[in-house]
Structures are given as C-alpha cells and as structure tokens.
Design an enzyme around this catalytic site. Structure first.
Site, mmCIF file in Angstrom:
data_model
loop_
_atom_site.group_PDB
_atom_site.id
_atom_site.type_symbol
_atom_site.label_atom_id
_atom_site.label_comp_id
_atom_site.label_asym_id
_atom_site.label_seq_id
_atom_site.Cartn_x
_atom_site.Cartn_y
_atom_site.Cartn_z
ATOM 1 N N TYR A 293 -4.847 -5.035 38.181
ATOM 2 C CA TYR A 293 -6.164 -5.258 38.773
ATOM 3 C C TYR A 293 -6.081 -5.978 40.112
ATOM 4 O O TYR A 293 -6.952 -5.827 40.964
ATOM 5 C CB TYR A 293 -7.011 -6.151 37.849
ATOM 6 C CG TYR A 293 -7.334 -5.590 36.506
ATOM 7 C CD1 TYR A 293 -7.981 -4.375 36.357
ATOM 8 C CD2 TYR A 293 -7.033 -6.321 35.351
ATOM 9 C CE1 TYR A 293 -8.317 -3.886 35.112
ATOM 10 C CE2 TYR A 293 -7.366 -5.833 34.096
ATOM 11 C CZ TYR A 293 -8.010 -4.627 33.972
ATOM 12 O OH TYR A 293 -8.337 -4.156 32.738
ATOM 13 N N SER A 334 -4.692 4.023 35.456
ATOM 14 C CA SER A 334 -5.323 2.804 35.962
ATOM 15 C C SER A 334 -5.507 1.807 34.827
ATOM 16 O O SER A 334 -5.604 2.174 33.653
ATOM 17 C CB SER A 334 -6.681 3.113 36.596
ATOM 18 O OG SER A 334 -7.718 3.115 35.627
ATOM 19 N N ASP A 335 -5.557 0.524 35.174
ATOM 20 C CA ASP A 335 -5.929 -0.473 34.183
ATOM 21 C C ASP A 335 -7.403 -0.274 33.844
ATOM 22 O O ASP A 335 -8.123 0.487 34.486
ATOM 23 C CB ASP A 335 -5.641 -1.882 34.705
ATOM 24 C CG ASP A 335 -5.213 -2.825 33.601
ATOM 25 O OD1 ASP A 335 -5.649 -2.629 32.451
ATOM 26 O OD2 ASP A 335 -4.435 -3.760 33.878
ATOM 27 N N TRP A 336 -7.859 -0.973 32.848
ATOM 28 C CA TRP A 336 -9.144 -0.671 32.230
ATOM 29 C C TRP A 336 -10.343 -1.074 33.085
ATOM 30 O O TRP A 336 -10.387 -2.137 33.675
ATOM 31 C CB TRP A 336 -9.220 -1.369 30.876
ATOM 32 C CG TRP A 336 -8.927 -0.499 29.697
ATOM 33 C CD1 TRP A 336 -9.602 -0.494 28.507
ATOM 34 C CD2 TRP A 336 -7.904 0.493 29.551
ATOM 35 N NE1 TRP A 336 -9.053 0.440 27.648
ATOM 36 C CE2 TRP A 336 -8.016 1.073 28.262
ATOM 37 C CE3 TRP A 336 -6.900 0.981 30.387
ATOM 38 C CZ2 TRP A 336 -7.184 2.076 27.788
ATOM 39 C CZ3 TRP A 336 -6.051 1.985 29.931
ATOM 40 C CH2 TRP A 336 -6.196 2.522 28.656
#
Length: 633
Positions: A293, A334-336
């Site tokens: 992030y 991608s991260d959440w």
C-alpha cells in the site's frame, strides 16, 4: 450433517472420439483444446482466452474475500467480511479467485471447497476456483494479515522460523503447510512476506523473516521450494511474494493500511537492500507478487524521482522496475481495497488510494491497470472494469494480458482437470499428530534466551527438578509434568511471567485494533509490579516479540529473559526445562530505548544506537543433565 461424497463432480467425464477422457466444462459435447489435458498449459490458456466474453475476463481479474457457511456449506448471505452471497460473485460476477478467512474442521473445509467448485461448473466455461489464504499456521489472529492455526498444525510465526536459522526448517514447514492447504483445496498462498524488519515500531514484523536482507533472500527460496516445488503442478500451492518493493521502511513505523501510515521512506538510501529478496523470489519463479500500500516519499530511481503514489498505482515500480528491469512476467496482485472504501458495521477503512485520494473509483482502477497490475485484491466491482473497456478507456488487449497470466496459473495447478479434494484425506492430513509434533518442536527451538540467571539462581536455565512455579500469562494446567503451581509467589521456587510486546491500543478504523503499533515501552505500572514480584521470587520473563520491545527495565531485576515468536505454553516449558534445546537468535535487534528508536532510520537494519540486544543475539543453554521426559525424539 451427513457426510457427502468425497471426490465429486457435477460433470460426468466425457470421452473424445479417440477415447480420451475429459471434463466437458462448456457443455458443448466436444473436447475443446482448453479441456484437453494432453496439451500444454500455455496452449490451453490461449484457447480458453479466445473463447471468453468480456464479462468472463473481468471476473478473472478480481480476487476478494469469501466466507464459509455452517458445516462447510456455501454462505448465501453477506457475512462480516464478504460483501456478497457466494452465488452472486461466482455466477453473477463470474469471479473465480477467492481469499478464504474462517474455516471449520478439515472435513468441513474440504466439503466447502468441493461445493464451491461444483458451483463454478455452472459458469459458461466452467473455470475452476482458485482458493487463497493468508498465513494460518501460527498464533496471530488478524483478519487483515493472518489467522491462528485452529485445525492446522501450529508453528512459530515466520519471524520465529527465521530465529531458528535453519534453511531445512523453512522448507520443511512450507512443505507441511502445502500438504495441509492442498488437502482442503487451498491452492494459493498470499505469502511469503519478505519485507525487512528495519523500523522497530512497524506492526507486521512477525510475518517477515527479520531485518537481514541476505537471510531473507535465502529463506524465501526455501519457502517457495516447499510450497511450489521446482515448477507449479497439481501438488503445488502458488505463492504470492509480498510486499513489493519491500514494505518495512514505514515512516514512524505506522502501517500503510491506515491513512496516517501511508508514507514509506528511505532516509538511509537502502532501497536496493529491501528489493533484494524480491530479486531472489523472481529468480525462483514466485507465482505472483503483491505491491504494498505504501507511498514512496523522496525516492529516486536512476536519477528520476518516483511518483509519490501507492506502489499499486505506480507505473515506474511495476511496469518499469518489476516488469522491465527485473524481468518479471508473473501475476501482479494488488493489495486489498485500493479502489473502494471498506465499510464493516459502524467502522470504515478508507481505500488505500494513497496519493490518489481525489480520484474516482473508476479513475483509480484505470491508474492501477496502467501501472501494470493484473488483479484487483479485495474488490468485486467488475462492472467498473467492464465499463472502462466499453467506454474505450482500456483496450481489451490489455485485459487479455492479465487474464492470460491468471488462467495460466490455474492450468499449471491442474485445476481444470480436477479441482476437487477428498474429505477423508483432508481429515487424515490436516493437523495430524506428526505435523503437530514437528510444529511444537519448532516452537521450542525458536525460543531465544536473551539473559540467563547466575549459576546459583533457582531461575537459572534450564530449570531442573520439579519446582513450585508461580505463573502469569501461562495456563496453570500446562505446568503439569513440569512442576507444581502455587498462587502465592512467596511459596514458589520460581516465577514465570509471559508478556506480549507492548503496543498502543487503537480502534477507530476497521482492523486497526488488530495491528500492534506505537510505542515499544512497557507501562511503568507493569514494570513496578514485576520489580516487586522479582524481590519475592526469582523471576523468568518471556516476551512474545511480534515486534521489538524495550526490555531495558526488565533486565534490572529479571533473573532470566527469553524472547518468543509464537510459542505455546507447553513448547515454552519444554525449552525452559531443556527438554528441547532452545536455539533462537534474534532476527531483529532490541533497542535500548524509545529515544534510540526515534533517532533511527526506517530503512536501515540495526540502526538504533547501542542496542540492548543486537541482531543475532541468543544464548546457548547447558545441556540438560537432570532426568525428565524428553519431548523431542
């Protein structure tokens, strides 16, 4: 609930004209190339890709949380974490990558996995589901990062495996975890985490291999080998190595899950050191990579300033560095929740759209795509992606690039040929006695002796005989077989107190309470009480080091101090009594003071002045000579 058939398929096996068996996934009565197991994964991928509608392609590119229903059933009402009923995301949105959170017994988990795969057979081309998980073999319960072992075998946190310092142990753990995952249908691991633990306050160090770049680089190779093998195949679990390009150097140690932790900094100029484990993971064919992030601040690459946006939005990092210079052509996940805010009950977790907060959801998605990401983590807004294509903002050829990578992994894992698991085998494999025994031994070995008492102290390690123990933070029932328990310190031979590294309790934003952040100082009242206890009885203190702690005051009065990284009471006692030799070495340094922490540079390992215990510190204990049951055999 009655047992269901063990290995099931809604589709009866079909036979081609030449007698070859196949699964007629699209129901057209013909063995299409993508259904032909004799062809290569790449050939099958190209054939299927040519057949998919835009809606099907969009579904492949989303990867979100899913929950199980009672007894291993499918959950058809939104839960606390999942946003939609299972049939909505599988049949309506045509999604086929899901991150599982809570699981029941091994049999229930296998039953749920099979039911989910049966549901997927009802989609136009029968694309099987890829089930993924965050780490779930240790002790930390945090729905944003990891889960306790529950029915799986229980091991130290990754930082504890690192403390043991054995390449063989890392690979053995990964191989056992692979067997347990595949037994219940989990075929993708959202780990390993190879971020470097260089900022002592950062809350995610327990999931890393510590502060040392070279050791982390060695360990990730063994980890990937245990989970994936030499190449992805029907017995593999595909790994997502994270968080590119290294998520450890967070400003003030705050985490990028939250707006106040969005900045990632490199005051010591050590960017390449944090990148090194990813180079090794790429060389050993990690299936996927997840950017963090964090938003780089003041970073330059090759003399060019890096755009100050989250790494998942950052084209210089993903297309330029990861794809270009490092030559990586696997999946980028991608991260959440980079696109939309997450609302849970009365709490919100803002979209981690750091540096692009003012963009709309569609604009964020477009920027993520343009950066080079293949799949959107934690999202199910397939309509946004479809509209970007239909509005001419994204070429379908760009979508094909990502879908090709994602489908290829499914074919390599053998999911198109048989995604089902055997409930009896799941029950036999998951958490079996041998795996649990090995996990407990690893826990004991990871115990790190920081200070030992004088030779004439009753608290000198290893403990001998059958002493009377006063305990705190340790279940008295677990002392059976080691000694007796008294509730009066004045009657005890030794006191054993278990602590957790301190943190500041926060609970404003969703997930915030699970992340241990802030000061590393123990509260003064606790220090005073323990000092008083030590005046009455020799004191052994164990500190669970999910991140470093300031132990300086404790060293003034504790007879012995050990650090642990995910260790049960029995495993700790095995180590304290020398039944299993503790061999841990600190995977990060323990600072002497918070002043030293605040003065250190976030990206530089071992940068606090005059640390209390340096990286690699750990005392060897004398071999136990008194009689006693040996747990390790």
């Amino acid at each position: 609930m009655p047992s269901q058939p063990q290995t099931r398929t809604r589709l009866a096996l079909s036979f081609a004209d030449d007698g070859t068996e196949y699964r007629d996934l699209n129901g057209n009565g013909i063995m299409d190339p993508y259904e032909d197991h004799r062809l290569s994964p790449l050939e099958r991928t190209e054939d299927l890709l040519s057949r998919l509608s835009l809606e099907e392609k969009a579904g492949v590119m989303f990867h979100t949380v899913i929950e199980t229903g009672p007894g291993g059933s499918l959950l058809e009402t939104p839960g606390n974490i999942s946003k939609s009923p299972t049939s909505t995301v599988v049949l309506g949105k045509l999604m086929n990558h899901f991150n599982i959170h809570g699981l029941g017994t091994a049999r229930e988990a296998a039953r749920w996995s099979n039911s989910l795969q049966e549901l997927a057979e009802r989609t136009p081309h029968g694309i099987p589901i890829t089930i993924s998980t965050d780490p779930r073999h240790a002790f930390i319960e945090n729905s944003g990062a990891s889960f306790t072992a529950a029915h799986f075998s229980q091991w130290p946190e990754p930082i504890g495996l690192s403390a043991i310092g054995s390449l063989e142990q890392i690979r053995r753990f990964a191989d056992i975890a692979r067997q347990e995952y595949t037994a219940v249908g989990i075929r993708a691991a959202l780990h390993p985490t190879v971020d470097l633990a260089t900022e002592p306050r950062w809350c995610r160090q327990a999931g890393t291999f510590g502060q040392d770049s070279e050791l982390s680089s060695q360990y990730v190779v063994e980890y990937l080998q245990g989970f994936q093998g030499d190449t992805l195949g029907p017995g593999s679990v595909a790994c997502t190595t994270k968080h590119f390009p290294g998520g450890g150097p967070q400003r003030d140690g705050e985490d990028a899950h939250f707006p106040y932790g969005r900045e990632q900094v490199y005051p010591g100029g050590r960017f390449q050191e944090h990148l090194a484990p990813f180079r090794r993971a790429i060389a050993h064919k990690t299936s996927a990579i997840m950017p963090y992030y964090g938003m780089p601040v003041g970073l330059e690459l090759d003399g060019e300033p890096v755009e100050e946006v989250g790494f998942g939005y950052n084209k210089q990092m993903i297309t330029g560095l990861l794809r270009g210079k490092l030559g990586y052509d696997g999946v980028v996940l991608s991260d959440w929740e980079l696109v939309n805010d997450n609302l849970v009950d009365d709490q919100v977790l803002p979209a981690r759209a750091w540096g692009v907060e003012d963009l709309s959801a569609s604009q964020r998605m477009l920027k993520i795509l343009n950066s080079g990401v293949d799949q959107f983590g934690g999202e199910e807004c397939t309509d946004l992606l479809i509209n970007l294509v239909r509005d001419g903002l994204v070429a379908e050829e760009r979508i094909d690039e990502s879908v090709r990578r994602l489908l290829l992994v499914k074919f390599q894992l053998g999911l198109f040929d048989n995604p089902f698991v055997d409930e009896d085998e799941a029950e036999r494999i998951v958490g079996n006695a041998e795996f649990r025994r090995e996990g407990r031994i690893a826990q004991s070995r990871s115990v790190t002796v920081l200070k030992n008492g004088p030779s004439n102290s009753r608290a000198r390690l290893p403990l001998t005989g059958s002493p009377s123990l006063y305990v705190e933070g340790l279940d008295p029932a677990n002392v059976t077989g080691f000694g007796s328990v008294t509730t009066n310190p004045d009657e005890a031979d030794v006191a054993v107190v278990r602590l957790i590294a301190p943190w500041e309790h926060r609970d404003d934003l969703f997930l915030e309470k699970h992340f241990h952040a802030g000061s590393l100082d123990f509260p003064p009242g606790l220090i005073a009480r323990l000092r008083s206890l030590a005046a009455r009885v020799p004191l052994i203190i164990d500190v669970c080091l999910d991140r470093p702690a300031i132990l300086t005051p404790l060293t003034e009065f504790a007879s012995a101090i050990v650090g642990t990284f995910g260790v049960s009471d029995p495993a700790l006692l095995d180590a304290l009594f020398g039944r299993i030799q503790p061999q841990g070495r600190l995977p990060f340094e323990l600072p002497r003071s918070m002043d030293a922490v605040r003065a250190s540079r976030a990206d530089v390992p071992g940068d606090t002045a005059n640390p209390l215990y340096p990286f690699g510190h750990g005392l060897d204990l004398p071999q136990r000579t008194s009689p006693g049951k040996q747990t390790e055999s």
